[in-house]
Design a protein around this motif. Structure first.
Motif, PDB file in Angstrom:
ATOM      1  N   CYS A 173       0.823  -1.219   0.000  1.00  0.00           N
ATOM      2  CA  CYS A 173       0.000   0.000   0.000  1.00  0.00           C
ATOM      3  C   CYS A 173       0.855   1.266   0.000  1.00  0.00           C
ATOM      4  O   CYS A 173       0.685   2.148   0.824  1.00  0.00           O
ATOM      5  N   ALA A 174       1.804   1.308  -0.963  1.00  0.00           N
ATOM      6  CA  ALA A 174       2.656   2.487  -1.084  1.00  0.00           C
ATOM      7  C   ALA A 174       2.638   3.053  -2.506  1.00  0.00           C
ATOM      8  O   ALA A 174       3.447   3.916  -2.835  1.00  0.00           O
ATOM      9  N   CYS A 175       1.729   2.551  -3.341  1.00  0.00           N
ATOM     10  CA  CYS A 175       1.571   3.086  -4.694  1.00  0.00           C
ATOM     11  C   CYS A 175       0.146   2.777  -5.150  1.00  0.00           C
ATOM     12  O   CYS A 175      -0.667   2.326  -4.354  1.00  0.00           O
ATOM     13  N   SER A 176      -0.138   2.966  -6.418  1.00  0.00           N
ATOM     14  CA  SER A 176      -1.496   2.697  -6.908  1.00  0.00           C
ATOM     15  C   SER A 176      -1.501   1.757  -8.108  1.00  0.00           C
ATOM     16  O   SER A 176      -2.517   1.629  -8.784  1.00  0.00           O
ATOM     17  N   THR A 177      -0.407   1.049  -8.358  1.00  0.00           N
ATOM     18  CA  THR A 177      -0.330   0.252  -9.582  1.00  0.00           C
ATOM     19  C   THR A 177      -1.173  -1.020  -9.553  1.00  0.00           C
ATOM     20  O   THR A 177      -1.480  -1.564 -10.608  1.00  0.00           O
ATOM     21  N   ASP A 230      -8.119   4.944   5.045  1.00  0.00           N
ATOM     22  CA  ASP A 230      -7.776   6.289   4.580  1.00  0.00           C
ATOM     23  C   ASP A 230      -6.517   6.263   3.721  1.00  0.00           C
ATOM     24  O   ASP A 230      -6.429   6.945   2.696  1.00  0.00           O
ATOM     25  N   LYS A 231      -5.520   5.466   4.131  1.00  0.00           N
ATOM     26  CA  LYS A 231      -4.265   5.366   3.377  1.00  0.00           C
ATOM     27  C   LYS A 231      -4.530   4.826   1.979  1.00  0.00           C
ATOM     28  O   LYS A 231      -4.017   5.359   0.985  1.00  0.00           O
ATOM     29  N   GLU A 232      -5.342   3.768   1.890  1.00  0.00           N
ATOM     30  CA  GLU A 232      -5.657   3.198   0.585  1.00  0.00           C
ATOM     31  C   GLU A 232      -6.391   4.219  -0.280  1.00  0.00           C
ATOM     32  O   GLU A 232      -6.091   4.372  -1.465  1.00  0.00           O
ATOM     33  N   GLU A 233      -7.338   4.934   0.313  1.00  0.00           N
ATOM     34  CA  GLU A 233      -8.067   5.968  -0.428  1.00  0.00           C
ATOM     35  C   GLU A 233      -7.140   7.030  -0.991  1.00  0.00           C
ATOM     36  O   GLU A 233      -7.317   7.484  -2.119  1.00  0.00           O
ATOM     37  N   ASP A 234      -6.138   7.421  -0.213  1.00  0.00           N
ATOM     38  CA  ASP A 234      -5.173   8.420  -0.680  1.00  0.00           C
ATOM     39  C   ASP A 234      -4.443   7.939  -1.933  1.00  0.00           C
ATOM     40  O   ASP A 234      -4.242   8.712  -2.875  1.00  0.00           O
ATOM     41  N   PHE A 235      -4.051   6.671  -1.957  1.00  0.00           N
ATOM     42  CA  PHE A 235      -3.358   6.149  -3.131  1.00  0.00           C
ATOM     43  C   PHE A 235      -4.305   5.952  -4.305  1.00  0.00           C
ATOM     44  O   PHE A 235      -3.907   6.176  -5.461  1.00  0.00           O
ATOM     45  N   ILE A 236      -5.546   5.579  -4.053  1.00  0.00           N
ATOM     46  CA  ILE A 236      -6.519   5.427  -5.138  1.00  0.00           C
ATOM     47  C   ILE A 236      -6.753   6.767  -5.827  1.00  0.00           C
ATOM     48  O   ILE A 236      -6.922   6.829  -7.042  1.00  0.00           O
ATOM     49  N   ASP A 237      -6.708   7.855  -5.057  1.00  0.00           N
ATOM     50  CA  ASP A 237      -6.870   9.182  -5.647  1.00  0.00           C
ATOM     51  C   ASP A 237      -5.795   9.467  -6.696  1.00  0.00           C
ATOM     52  O   ASP A 237      -5.988  10.286  -7.581  1.00  0.00           O
ATOM     53  N   ARG A 238      -4.655   8.793  -6.605  1.00  0.00           N
ATOM     54  CA  ARG A 238      -3.547   8.983  -7.556  1.00  0.00           C
ATOM     55  C   ARG A 238      -3.601   8.006  -8.724  1.00  0.00           C
ATOM     56  O   ARG A 238      -2.796   8.082  -9.649  1.00  0.00           O
ATOM     57  N   ALA A 239      -4.528   7.050  -8.675  1.00  0.00           N
ATOM     58  CA  ALA A 239      -4.627   6.033  -9.719  1.00  0.00           C
ATOM     59  C   ALA A 239      -5.203   6.625 -11.006  1.00  0.00           C
ATOM     60  O   ALA A 239      -5.856   7.676 -10.993  1.00  0.00           O
ATOM     61  N   LEU A 243     -15.833   4.923  -7.926  1.00  0.00           N
ATOM     62  CA  LEU A 243     -16.345   4.692  -6.579  1.00  0.00           C
ATOM     63  C   LEU A 243     -16.017   3.289  -6.071  1.00  0.00           C
ATOM     64  O   LEU A 243     -15.855   3.079  -4.872  1.00  0.00           O
ATOM     65  N   ASN A 244     -15.887   2.321  -6.978  1.00  0.00           N
ATOM     66  CA  ASN A 244     -15.594   0.948  -6.570  1.00  0.00           C
ATOM     67  C   ASN A 244     -14.107   0.599  -6.716  1.00  0.00           C
ATOM     68  O   ASN A 244     -13.738  -0.571  -6.721  1.00  0.00           O
ATOM     69  N   SER A 245     -13.250   1.618  -6.824  1.00  0.00           N
ATOM     70  CA  SER A 245     -11.810   1.386  -6.937  1.00  0.00           C
ATOM     71  C   SER A 245     -11.237   0.870  -5.631  1.00  0.00           C
ATOM     72  O   SER A 245     -11.609   1.327  -4.551  1.00  0.00           O
ATOM     73  N   ARG A 246     -10.329  -0.088  -5.752  1.00  0.00           N
ATOM     74  CA  ARG A 246      -9.592  -0.627  -4.613  1.00  0.00           C
ATOM     75  C   ARG A 246      -8.174  -0.938  -5.063  1.00  0.00           C
ATOM     76  O   ARG A 246      -7.875  -0.967  -6.256  1.00  0.00           O
ATOM     77  N   LEU A 247      -7.305  -1.177  -4.103  1.00  0.00           N
ATOM     78  CA  LEU A 247      -5.965  -1.672  -4.393  1.00  0.00           C
ATOM     79  C   LEU A 247      -5.976  -3.170  -4.136  1.00  0.00           C
ATOM     80  O   LEU A 247      -6.411  -3.628  -3.073  1.00  0.00           O
ATOM     81  N   GLY A 248      -5.503  -3.941  -5.092  1.00  0.00           N
ATOM     82  CA  GLY A 248      -5.507  -5.389  -4.970  1.00  0.00           C
ATOM     83  C   GLY A 248      -4.755  -5.888  -3.754  1.00  0.00           C
ATOM     84  O   GLY A 248      -5.137  -6.889  -3.137  1.00  0.00           O
ATOM     85  N   CYS A 249      -3.706  -5.175  -3.351  1.00  0.00           N
ATOM     86  CA  CYS A 249      -2.905  -5.604  -2.197  1.00  0.00           C
ATOM     87  C   CYS A 249      -3.646  -5.432  -0.880  1.00  0.00           C
ATOM     88  O   CYS A 249      -3.282  -6.052   0.124  1.00  0.00           O
ATOM     89  N   GLN A 250      -4.691  -4.623  -0.870  1.00  0.00           N
ATOM     90  CA  GLN A 250      -5.429  -4.348   0.363  1.00  0.00           C
ATOM     91  C   GLN A 250      -6.750  -5.116   0.458  1.00  0.00           C
ATOM     92  O   GLN A 250      -7.424  -5.064   1.480  1.00  0.00           O
ATOM     93  N   CYS A 251      -7.103  -5.837  -0.583  1.00  0.00           N
ATOM     94  CA  CYS A 251      -8.343  -6.617  -0.598  1.00  0.00           C
ATOM     95  C   CYS A 251      -8.034  -8.043  -0.154  1.00  0.00           C
ATOM     96  O   CYS A 251      -7.843  -8.944  -0.978  1.00  0.00           O
ATOM     97  N   VAL A 252      -7.962  -8.255   1.157  1.00  0.00           N
ATOM     98  CA  VAL A 252      -7.664  -9.567   1.725  1.00  0.00           C
ATOM     99  C   VAL A 252      -8.985 -10.288   2.003  1.00  0.00           C
ATOM    100  O   VAL A 252      -9.870  -9.726   2.653  1.00  0.00           O
TER     101      VAL A 252
END
Length: 112
Positions: free
Chosen positions: A46-50, A67-76, A81-90
């Motif tokens: 959770c240190a980028c948005s790739t 909140d941290k994940e949301e901050d990186f999604i803003d840079r994607a 609205l349904n954006s997520r980071l794959g590394c955070q979807c456990v």
């Protein structure tokens, strides 16, 4: 156990459905173990948005967005609205269900 369908925005890639997926692993980990291309420049911490993806179905089976994940999604690229980071979807332990994700066109990251 879970069933996960990966859809792709990239032209010419057919959806892939994985059945009997065990819990306590991220969607990023599942994709990589199954040779599904999902960029992960930071290594899944959770240190980028790739590893950005769109969670179409099954949000109740993964951890809530932080909140941290949301901050990186803003840079994607093209967040929704349904954006997520794959590394955070456990995937949650003790549950089972169907998850559907769409992976953005990964070719847009070739220059990064």
């Amino acid at each position: 156990m879970y069933s996960i369908t990966f859809k792709f925005e990239e032209k010419g890639l057919a959806p892939i459905t994985l059945d009997n997926v065990s819990a306590d692993q991220s969607i990023l980990e599942i994709a990589l173990k199954n040779n599904i291309e999902l960029h992960h420049n930071c290594g899944g911490v959770c240190a980028c948005s790739t590893c950005h993806l769109y969670l179409e179905k099954g949000e109740e089976f993964v951890d809530d967005i932080t909140d941290k994940e949301e901050d990186f999604i803003d840079r994607a690229v093209n967040p929704r609205l349904n954006s997520r980071l794959g590394c955070q979807c456990v995937l949650h332990e003790g549950e089972n269900g169907t998850i559907v994700v769409t992976l953005p066109d990964q070719t847009q990251f070739l220059g990064e």
